[in-house]
Design a protein around this motif. Structure first.
Motif, PDB file in Angstrom:
ATOM      1  N   THR A 138       2.406   1.814  -3.421  1.00 25.16           N
ATOM      2  CA  THR A 138       1.411   2.363  -4.349  1.00 25.16           C
ATOM      3  C   THR A 138       1.253   3.859  -4.118  1.00 25.16           C
ATOM      4  OG1 THR A 138       0.242   0.260  -4.490  1.00 25.16           O
ATOM      5  CG2 THR A 138      -0.996   2.217  -5.104  1.00 25.16           C
ATOM      6  N   TYR A 139       1.185   4.267  -2.868  1.00 29.51           N
ATOM      7  CA  TYR A 139       1.102   5.694  -2.549  1.00 29.51           C
ATOM      8  C   TYR A 139       2.325   6.433  -3.095  1.00 29.51           C
ATOM      9  CZ  TYR A 139       1.315  10.093  -0.104  1.00 29.51           C
ATOM     10  OH  TYR A 139       1.430  11.432   0.177  1.00 29.51           O
ATOM     11  N   LEU A 140       3.509   5.870  -2.871  1.00 26.85           N
ATOM     12  CA  LEU A 140       4.735   6.526  -3.305  1.00 26.85           C
ATOM     13  C   LEU A 140       4.824   6.636  -4.826  1.00 26.85           C
ATOM     14  CD1 LEU A 140       7.262   5.003  -0.757  1.00 26.85           C
ATOM     15  CD2 LEU A 140       6.419   7.362  -0.836  1.00 26.85           C
TER      16      LEU A 140
ATOM     17  N   ASN B  59       2.254   7.161  -6.746  1.00 22.61           N
ATOM     18  CA  ASN B  59       1.218   8.090  -7.184  1.00 22.61           C
ATOM     19  C   ASN B  59       1.408   9.446  -6.514  1.00 22.61           C
ATOM     20  OD1 ASN B  59      -0.451   6.330  -8.952  1.00 22.61           O
ATOM     21  ND2 ASN B  59      -0.504   5.100  -7.105  1.00 22.61           N
ATOM     22  N   GLU B  60       0.676   9.718  -5.455  1.00 27.92           N
ATOM     23  CA  GLU B  60       0.759  11.015  -4.776  1.00 27.92           C
ATOM     24  C   GLU B  60       2.164  11.320  -4.280  1.00 27.92           C
ATOM     25  OE1 GLU B  60      -2.305  12.141  -1.880  1.00 27.92           O
ATOM     26  OE2 GLU B  60      -3.356  10.363  -2.565  1.00 27.92           O
ATOM     27  N   GLY B  61       2.811  10.340  -3.711  1.00 23.17           N
ATOM     28  CA  GLY B  61       4.155  10.551  -3.178  1.00 23.17           C
ATOM     29  C   GLY B  61       5.133  10.989  -4.250  1.00 23.17           C
TER      30      GLY B  61
ATOM     31  N   ALA C  17       0.837  -1.206   0.000  1.00 27.77           N
ATOM     32  CA  ALA C  17       0.000   0.000   0.000  1.00 27.77           C
ATOM     33  C   ALA C  17       0.873   1.259   0.000  1.00 27.77           C
ATOM     34  CB  ALA C  17      -0.934  -0.013   1.206  1.00 27.77           C
ATOM     35  N   LEU C  18       1.934   1.257   0.786  1.00 19.32           N
ATOM     36  CA  LEU C  18       2.826   2.409   0.830  1.00 19.32           C
ATOM     37  C   LEU C  18       3.543   2.605  -0.504  1.00 19.32           C
ATOM     38  CD1 LEU C  18       4.295   2.000   4.413  1.00 19.32           C
ATOM     39  CD2 LEU C  18       2.753   3.804   3.616  1.00 19.32           C
TER      40      LEU C  18
END
Length: 86
Positions: free
Chosen positions: A43-45, A47-49, A40-41
């Motif tokens: 995936t965040y990194l 995209n938004e990250g 999950a982290l």
């Protein structure tokens, strides 16, 4: 659980409903909670990250004087459009 090379332990508070979802996904996929959270982290990194990191890099480049003046860029484009560029 064995610690992977290049990994660090992080402690954080997570709302109970999110933990329940993580546990359900981990059980359904026969994976650990850590695996699901790391995915999950990541995936965040991606995209938004990634957007945040790009903005930080851009700000650092501007501070270091590594940028193009917009007026110079527009003048170059105008020359290209007018057929005057080499």
């Amino acid at each position: 659980m064995t610690k992977s090379l290049g990994s660090e332990s992080v402690t954080l508070r997570v709302p109970s409903d999110i933990v329940a979802s993580i546990e359900a996904i981990a059980e359904a996929t026969d994976r650990s909670r850590s695996y699901i959270i790391v995915r999950a982290l990541k995936t965040y990194l991606l995209n938004e990250g990634a957007d945040v990191l790009a903005a930080v890099r851009g700000r650092d480049q501007i501070a270091a004087g590594e940028y193009e003046d917009i007026d110079d860029l527009i003048a170059d484009v105008d020359k290209i459009v007018a057929g005057q560029a080499a």
